[in-house]
Design a protein around this motif. Structure first.
Motif, mmCIF file in Angstrom:
data_model
loop_
_atom_site.group_PDB
_atom_site.id
_atom_site.type_symbol
_atom_site.label_atom_id
_atom_site.label_comp_id
_atom_site.label_asym_id
_atom_site.label_seq_id
_atom_site.Cartn_x
_atom_site.Cartn_y
_atom_site.Cartn_z
ATOM 1 N N THR A 296 1.099 -1.100 0.084
ATOM 2 C CA THR A 296 -0.147 -0.095 -0.160
ATOM 3 C C THR A 296 0.888 0.810 0.299
ATOM 4 N N GLY A 297 2.080 1.098 0.299
ATOM 5 C CA GLY A 297 3.310 2.405 0.564
ATOM 6 C C GLY A 297 3.118 3.135 2.264
ATOM 7 N N ALA A 298 1.832 2.600 2.625
ATOM 8 C CA ALA A 298 2.108 3.258 4.305
ATOM 9 C C ALA A 298 3.400 3.095 5.269
ATOM 10 N N THR A 299 3.871 1.573 5.054
ATOM 11 C CA THR A 299 4.700 2.136 5.619
ATOM 12 C C THR A 299 6.316 3.450 5.304
ATOM 13 N N ALA A 300 6.349 3.124 3.692
ATOM 14 C CA ALA A 300 7.217 3.243 3.268
ATOM 15 C C ALA A 300 6.653 4.749 3.679
ATOM 16 N N GLN A 301 5.628 5.082 3.179
ATOM 17 C CA GLN A 301 5.802 6.487 3.628
ATOM 18 C C GLN A 301 6.226 7.200 5.031
ATOM 19 N N ALA A 302 5.637 6.300 5.682
ATOM 20 C CA ALA A 302 6.011 6.566 7.732
ATOM 21 C C ALA A 302 7.808 7.142 7.356
ATOM 22 N N ALA A 303 8.300 5.643 6.629
ATOM 23 C CA ALA A 303 10.128 5.842 7.328
ATOM 24 C C ALA A 303 10.253 7.148 6.248
ATOM 25 N N VAL A 304 9.974 7.646 4.957
ATOM 26 C CA VAL A 304 10.853 8.546 5.034
ATOM 27 C C VAL A 304 10.067 9.726 5.482
ATOM 28 N N ALA A 305 8.854 9.635 6.459
ATOM 29 C CA ALA A 305 8.385 10.560 7.074
ATOM 30 C C ALA A 305 9.693 11.169 8.251
ATOM 31 N N ALA A 306 10.362 10.047 8.469
ATOM 32 C CA ALA A 306 10.816 9.483 10.018
ATOM 33 C C ALA A 306 12.256 10.346 9.488
ATOM 34 N N MET A 307 13.087 10.018 7.963
ATOM 35 C CA MET A 307 13.847 10.228 7.847
ATOM 36 C C MET A 307 14.101 11.941 7.502
ATOM 37 N N ARG A 308 13.352 12.121 7.664
ATOM 38 C CA ARG A 308 12.931 13.972 7.122
ATOM 39 C C ARG A 308 12.931 14.323 8.290
ATOM 40 N N ARG A 309 12.364 13.728 10.021
ATOM 41 C CA ARG A 309 11.582 14.208 11.058
ATOM 42 C C ARG A 309 13.925 14.951 11.015
ATOM 43 N N ARG A 310 14.601 13.347 11.277
ATOM 44 C CA ARG A 310 15.971 13.027 11.651
ATOM 45 C C ARG A 310 17.140 14.162 10.921
ATOM 46 N N ALA A 311 16.320 15.081 9.598
ATOM 47 C CA ALA A 311 16.859 16.017 8.745
ATOM 48 C C ALA A 311 17.641 15.300 7.770
ATOM 49 N N ALA A 312 17.345 14.077 7.662
ATOM 50 C CA ALA A 312 17.890 14.017 6.213
ATOM 51 C C ALA A 312 18.536 14.942 4.960
ATOM 52 N N ALA A 313 19.073 14.927 4.385
ATOM 53 C CA ALA A 313 19.870 15.808 3.222
ATOM 54 C C ALA A 313 18.659 15.836 1.731
ATOM 55 N N ARG A 314 18.349 14.059 1.712
ATOM 56 C CA ARG A 314 18.331 13.576 0.650
ATOM 57 C C ARG A 314 17.489 12.270 0.964
ATOM 58 N N VAL A 315 16.478 11.709 0.750
ATOM 59 C CA VAL A 315 15.826 10.106 0.950
ATOM 60 C C VAL A 315 15.264 9.620 -0.101
ATOM 61 N N VAL A 316 16.137 8.323 -0.809
ATOM 62 C CA VAL A 316 15.836 7.685 -2.260
ATOM 63 C C VAL A 316 15.447 6.377 -1.363
ATOM 64 N N LEU A 317 14.229 5.480 -1.453
ATOM 65 C CA LEU A 317 13.038 5.303 -1.719
ATOM 66 C C LEU A 317 14.013 4.055 -2.847
ATOM 67 N N ALA A 318 14.432 2.680 -2.017
ATOM 68 C CA ALA A 318 15.014 2.537 -2.754
ATOM 69 C C ALA A 318 14.028 0.130 -2.584
ATOM 70 N N VAL A 319 13.832 -0.170 -3.763
ATOM 71 C CA VAL A 319 12.997 -1.334 -3.122
ATOM 72 C C VAL A 319 12.405 -2.327 -4.757
ATOM 73 N N PRO A 320 13.161 -3.550 -4.484
ATOM 74 C CA PRO A 320 12.891 -4.483 -5.339
ATOM 75 C C PRO A 320 11.523 -5.518 -6.710
ATOM 76 N N VAL A 321 10.756 -4.832 -5.583
ATOM 77 C CA VAL A 321 9.188 -4.933 -5.811
ATOM 78 C C VAL A 321 8.656 -4.141 -5.169
ATOM 79 N N ALA A 322 7.393 -3.415 -6.025
ATOM 80 C CA ALA A 322 5.758 -3.073 -5.808
ATOM 81 C C ALA A 322 5.169 -3.127 -6.749
ATOM 82 N N ALA A 323 4.014 -2.584 -6.440
ATOM 83 C CA ALA A 323 2.850 -2.965 -7.799
ATOM 84 C C ALA A 323 3.164 -1.575 -8.299
ATOM 85 N N ARG A 324 2.600 -2.083 -9.538
ATOM 86 C CA ARG A 324 2.890 -0.704 -10.620
ATOM 87 C C ARG A 324 2.085 0.820 -10.452
ATOM 88 N N ASP A 325 1.369 0.722 -9.645
ATOM 89 C CA ASP A 325 0.979 1.855 -9.343
ATOM 90 C C ASP A 325 1.307 2.634 -8.472
#
Length: 163
Positions: free
Chosen positions: A134-163
């Motif tokens: 669904t992307g929910a955990t990925a969105q929460a993880a990106v938000a967590a990295m932004r809260r920790r002041a990451a300069a850039r966040v790159v999401l990388a996964v080997p498998v995902a739905a097309r949408d």
């Protein structure tokens, strides 16, 4: 594409991420399944490896359906239309979030006793999971990295739905 296991998926993903092989890159795997994919990515990039504890907020009657997610450090997301579409009112969502928070707190305690978080402020974070539904955990993880002041966040996964 089919992978023999998470390690193979991580090795292949690591080759695609070679452009992030810099001294400021940190690889962060979503605990649990994402860490097994992230380890070979970190090796390929010569980067430190960390884990991030995330937990989906599960539909009360369909535990595999994420209607939101939370991550250590307080980041939380609510799937935009799923709770209402699947008949989850505000009280039921709050109860599901509370259950997820209890599990998250327990896991964070266990993980962080042995492994304090790697500093990500001002750095590039390659955030790795074993897949996206669904992307929910990925969105929460990106938000967590932004809260920790990451300069850039790159999401990388080997498998995902097309949408």
């Amino acid at each position: 594409m089919v992978f023999a296991d998470r390690s193979e998926a991580g090795r292949q993903l690591g080759t695609h991420l070679a452009g992030y092989r810099t001294s400021d890159t940190v690889v962060v795997g979503l605990a649990r399944g994402g860490v097994a994919v992230a380890a070979p990515v970190a090796d390929a990039l010569g980067a430190p490896l960390d884990a991030l504890v995330v937990r989906k907020i599960a539909h009360p009657n369909q535990p595999e359906l994420a209607i939101g997610a939370i991550a250590e450090g307080g980041a939380a997301v609510r799937a935009e239309d799923l709770p209402a579409r699947f008949g989850v009112d505000a009280d039921a969502f709050a109860a599901a979030k509370h259950r997820a928070q209890t599990e998250l707190d327990d896991r964070v305690t266990r993980v962080r006793l042995a492994h304090p978080p790697v500093a990500v402020a001002g750095r590039t974070v390659v955030l790795v999971d074993d897949g996206i539904a669904t992307g929910a955990t990925a969105q929460a993880a990106v938000a967590a990295m932004r809260r920790r002041a990451a300069a850039r966040v790159v999401l990388a996964v080997p498998v995902a739905a097309r949408d």
